[in-house]
Design a protein around this motif. Sequence first.
Motif, short mmCIF file in Angstrom:
data_model
loop_
_atom_site.label_atom_id
_atom_site.label_comp_id
_atom_site.label_asym_id
_atom_site.label_seq_id
_atom_site.Cartn_x
_atom_site.Cartn_y
_atom_site.Cartn_z
N VAL A 321 0.85 -1.37 0.08
CA VAL A 321 -0.11 0.18 -0.05
C VAL A 321 0.86 1.19 -0.08
N ILE A 322 1.80 1.28 0.84
CA ILE A 322 2.98 2.36 0.82
C ILE A 322 3.52 2.53 -0.50
N GLU A 323 4.05 1.13 -1.03
CA GLU A 323 4.58 1.29 -2.48
C GLU A 323 3.61 2.04 -3.39
N LEU A 324 2.13 1.59 -3.26
CA LEU A 324 1.23 2.31 -4.13
C LEU A 324 1.08 3.64 -4.16
N ASN A 325 1.27 4.10 -2.84
CA ASN A 325 1.21 5.50 -2.55
C ASN A 325 2.42 6.35 -3.28
N ARG A 326 3.49 5.70 -3.09
CA ARG A 326 4.68 6.31 -3.72
C ARG A 326 4.73 6.07 -5.41
N ALA A 327 4.01 5.27 -5.89
CA ALA A 327 3.91 5.18 -7.16
C ALA A 327 2.88 6.58 -7.74
N VAL A 328 2.17 6.67 -6.79
CA VAL A 328 1.23 8.09 -7.19
C VAL A 328 2.05 9.26 -7.07
N GLN A 341 4.30 2.24 -14.33
CA GLN A 341 5.16 0.90 -14.09
C GLN A 341 5.41 0.55 -12.67
N GLY A 342 5.10 1.47 -11.78
CA GLY A 342 5.10 1.11 -10.44
C GLY A 342 4.05 0.11 -9.86
N VAL A 343 2.74 0.70 -10.22
CA VAL A 343 1.57 -0.07 -9.92
C VAL A 343 1.41 -1.52 -10.69
N ASP A 344 1.95 -1.59 -11.78
CA ASP A 344 1.99 -2.77 -12.59
C ASP A 344 2.84 -3.91 -12.00
N GLY A 345 4.09 -3.21 -11.38
CA GLY A 345 5.16 -3.92 -10.74
C GLY A 345 4.48 -4.64 -9.53
N ILE A 346 3.56 -4.05 -8.75
CA ILE A 346 2.86 -4.49 -7.54
C ILE A 346 1.79 -5.68 -8.03
N LEU A 347 1.03 -5.30 -8.96
CA LEU A 347 0.12 -6.22 -9.48
C LEU A 347 0.67 -7.56 -9.87
N ALA A 348 1.86 -7.25 -10.60
CA ALA A 348 2.52 -8.55 -11.02
C ALA A 348 2.94 -9.52 -10.21
N ARG A 349 3.27 -9.00 -8.72
CA ARG A 349 3.73 -9.84 -7.66
C ARG A 349 2.68 -10.44 -7.19
N GLY A 350 1.26 -10.31 -7.61
CA GLY A 350 0.06 -10.84 -6.99
C GLY A 350 -0.36 -10.16 -5.69
N GLU A 351 0.14 -8.83 -5.57
CA GLU A 351 -0.20 -7.91 -4.43
C GLU A 351 -1.32 -7.09 -4.82
N LEU A 352 -2.01 -6.61 -3.88
CA LEU A 352 -3.22 -5.56 -3.91
C LEU A 352 -4.14 -5.90 -5.22
N LEU A 353 -4.41 -7.25 -5.20
CA LEU A 353 -5.11 -7.66 -6.44
C LEU A 353 -6.66 -7.50 -6.09
#
Length: 406
Positions: A321-328, A341-353
Amino acid sequence: MTPQIEAIYRRESRRVLATLIRLLGDFDLAEDALHEAFFVAVERWQQDGVPSNPRAWLVSTGRFKAIDRLRRQARFTPLLQAQADALQAAQWSEQDLEDDRLRLIFTCCHPALAPDAQAALTLREICDLTTEEIARAFLATPTTIAQRIVRAKGKIREAKIPYQVPSRDELPERLDSVLRVVYLVFNEGYSASMGADLTREDLTREAIRLGRLLMELLPEPEVMGLLALMLLHESRRVARTSAGGGLVLLDEQDRGLWDASLIAEGCALVEHALSTRRFGPYCLQAAIAAVHAEAPSAGETDWLQIVGLYDVLLRAVPSPVIELNRAVAVAMRDGPLAGLQGVDGILARGELLDYHLAYSARGEFCRQLGRTEEARAAYEKALLLTQQAPEKHFLERRLTELNQPR
C-alpha cells in the motif's frame, strides 16, 4: 427510538459499554446489559423525559439488568449466583463514572491477543463498527472477523487479562498495537469502507480524541506522529467532498476549506517528533502529510521531497500500500508512465489484487497516457471492488468521460 435517544446512543453507547465492562468484568455480559439498558430507556424516557445524566442512568440500569440476568441463569448454573452477589455487593455511584475507553483499548490490544484480533476487537467494542465494516478494513470476510472477535473475548476471559492501563514501565512495548488500532479507527472514518458517505466524522474525531489521550499518557515521538498525521488528514476532510457528497481529489480541492488550526498543530507536532531523531513510520507519514498541507497549491507541491520520504518509509515498513502511494507520488514527479510502471510491478507480484485503489490508480495513469481500453478495464475492476457510494460515482464518471470524444 426517537432522534434524541438515537443521538445519545451514538454519543454515549461506547462509553457506557466500556464502563460496564469494567464493572461487570465480561464483554458479552456488558454488551447484553448495554442493549437492555437502551431498550428500557426507549420505553421510559419517552414517558418520563431524558435524565440529566443519561450516561450514568444507562450504566446503572445496565448493571442492574446484568445482575438480574445472572440470577435468572443461576437456577441452571449455581456458580452464577456468587457472581451476581459479588456484583450486587460492589457499590457503584455516579461519582465512579469514568471514561473507561482508554482502559478498554489496552485490554483489547493486550499482547496475549493476535494483532489482527486486537484491531478487530477494538474496532468492534470501542467504535461500534459492524463485522462487515471491519472486514472491509482488513480485506477479510465477515465470518473471519466474527471468529477473531469471539476468540479474542474468550482469550481475555480465560487468561484473566486485566482491564487497566499498563504501568508506565510496560507502556512502550504495548504502545505499537494501540497506535495501529487507533490509526485503523481513523482510516475508517476518513475514508469509510462502505456506505453512502465518504467520511464518518464521528470516527475521525474519536480517533483524534484517543490520540490526544495517548499523548497525555505517553508523549513519545510516534504518538506525536500519529496524532499529527490524523490532524493533518482531518484538516482536509471537509474539502474532500462536494456539496452533493461527491469525491473531490486532492489536486482539485479548495484549499481555502482546509482547517488552518489543525494544520498548524499537526505541523508543530511533526517538527517536534522529527527533532527527537527517534521517529518511526507514523512520523514519516505525518511528514508527508505536512508537505501536502504546507503547499500553497497542488502545482507547488514538493513531490521530490514526498518521494524521498516514501523511500525512507518503505525501508522502515515494506508495504504494497505504501508502495502504491509512492507510485502515485512518482507519477506526479516523473509522469504517468513512471507511476503506471510502479503499479504494474505491484500487481505483477500478486499483491493488492483485491484493492480497488490500485486499479483506480492504474486507470488514472492509463487515462492520462491515452490508453483508453486499459483505463476502462482498470476503472471497471475498481468499480467492482469498492462498496463506497462516492467512490463508485467517481469511477462511473471517469468511465463516462472515457466514452466521450476527446
